[in-house]
Design a protein around this motif. Sequence first.
Motif: not given
Lengths: 385, 279
Positions: A31-34, A153-158, A22-23, A116-125
């Motif tokens: 921007e990390v979401y979880g 949606r651009h470049d979202t880390v899943i 996460i870090k 555009p905001v680079p985002r990472a989604f953690v815990g995507v089912r």
Amino acid sequence: MASTLNRDMAVTLNLVGLDALIKVLNKAGFEVYGPTVANGVIGHDRIDSLDDLPHKVTDEQSGGHYRLVDRDDGARFGYAVGPGSWKDVLHPSRVKVWTLTREPGTVAVSINKPEPVPRAFVGVRPCELAAIRKQDRVLAHGPHPDPVYQINRHDTVIVVVNCGDPADTCFCTSTGTGPAAAGGYDLALTELVDGARIHYVVDVGSERGARLMAMMPPRTMWPTTTGEHGRAEQVTAKAADTMTARLDTDLADRRVADLLYDNLESDQWDDIARRCLTCGNCTLACPTCFCTNMEDVTDLSGAVTDRWRVWDTCFSLEFSHMGPGPVRAAASSRYRQWLVHKLGSWHDQFRESGCVGCGRCITWCPVGIDLRDEITAMADGSGGA
Amino acid sequence: MSSPHTDPMAMTAGTATARPRRAAGGDNTTRPTLAVWKFASCDGCQLSLLDCEDELLAVAGHIDIAYFPEASSRMLGGPYDLSLVEGSITTAHDAERIHTIRDQSEVLITIGACATAGGIQALRNGRDVGEFIDSVYAHPEFISTLETSTPIADHVEVDFELRGCPIDRGQLIEVITAHLSGRPARIPSTSVCTQCKARGTPCVMVANGTPCLGPITMAGCHALCPAYNRGCYGCFGPMESPNVDALWDLFTQLGMNDRAKQRAFHGYNGWVGPGEIQS
């Protein structure tokens, strides 16, 4: 469903490693979401560390019912999906499309383009990943792409977390979308719970996922052992068994469309309409429902107009308002529209089903209308449920 | 979208001839006049107009506030281009007065649950008003009132009903702006649930078992109460297609007895619905 873990690339993390991941994502500028606990549910929010994740808590879900309940092990992902979905971030409920300014002799249009905001989604089912991909098909790759969705949606880390604790409302085994993800992610984690001892078997699904793992601090992970692989497969196999015990029907099959088309005049729609509140909750909670309306907001002088794109629902009368009035005035016709599109005509439109089996439409329907029961009743020819 | 007034391009790129007769932005002599009237009510909806603060200055710049006793001692005579009417009809005098106001108003818009539904004071309807008066007032002989509290639309033609207890000030500005632009106001008639979902509030019935009138109540308040973990009280009246029976049954499942349900369904908008109330 068999696990798709790649044995060559898999590594295992402990909780220190998950915190580090996460870090790493935060440090890399995402921007990390979880998942987080707020307002009596497990939802999504920004996360900075392991401490932000749900702990000692799980959920209990059934038709029209959701409760958080205590859990005494160390799991951080031991629950099913909450009311919100990643749609809330990628396809928000209200987005400004443009601003039009009228001055003497001219009209100036300013198109709103979010940065555009680079985002990472953690815990995507896995079902949620499937939902994102269905929305991608409509909103990013369709004949009329949505520029705001494309930017979001651009470049979202899943970072997927495969499911070990499905709710009673889950049925991804019937839609072929879980409980283990089959690709399309950067990283996929499977949580191994042994009391307070928690490990994550990590499958690396992309080049970017590999680069992220290369940024992990030393001594936070190790090559996954054969035993850990086996346990990870058991986690999702057990989850699958739980769901197939409740429903063992393929709801994503094209034949479901034919079943619905054959029953367009069924009395069952009237039976559903007696229970249905036409509140629209099912469509708004659904992670694949994408319909929007346009709303123009003018200032008092009439010189400045903002056009907003807002979530719409096929349960509203305005949705089908044409000429003399709404085409779907009866509640039965509105519910029918929703279900026939979701499980039926979506096949004709996008060559796949519109349902991912997440069960949100069941849990978050205040009166608990369950599309599994409705389809089963229809298939049985028993009419009203 | 059949009306040219609802075509946003026609509206925003309109020419001078397409604009209303007395369009906003002109000098004082051409500004439309506004009157605000009070009937049986708590003044809360009029206060929503005063509460507009920044927008109020803009409103005053585009409309000549000709009659608004709550805000100003300047009271100009009619006729008025736009009348906002707050409150319900509860006296013989008011039943006469509303006709005078209608006659003086080109457009008459009712604001708030009292004016659109009779308000909380419509709880008297169908009951013995004399008994209420005797038990409440020290000098019942001073009280002259009708047996019923009724919405303005029961007495005169109303051009638009803006719901709420109180009304939402954003919706009020939208109604005034739409009037100035000569277009229909954009006021949703869907459920409160749509606004809970839009702002990300988890359903209080599903997640907490709290009875909530949201599924049968019209949106407009931005789902205020559920955002504070309360069920909806129905301040905006029935939504476009309320399924009262289904919610009644759900309230039973959530543990409410018939008396509690009657009270919940007979609130600020109980007189106009939602729909037939079961007993």
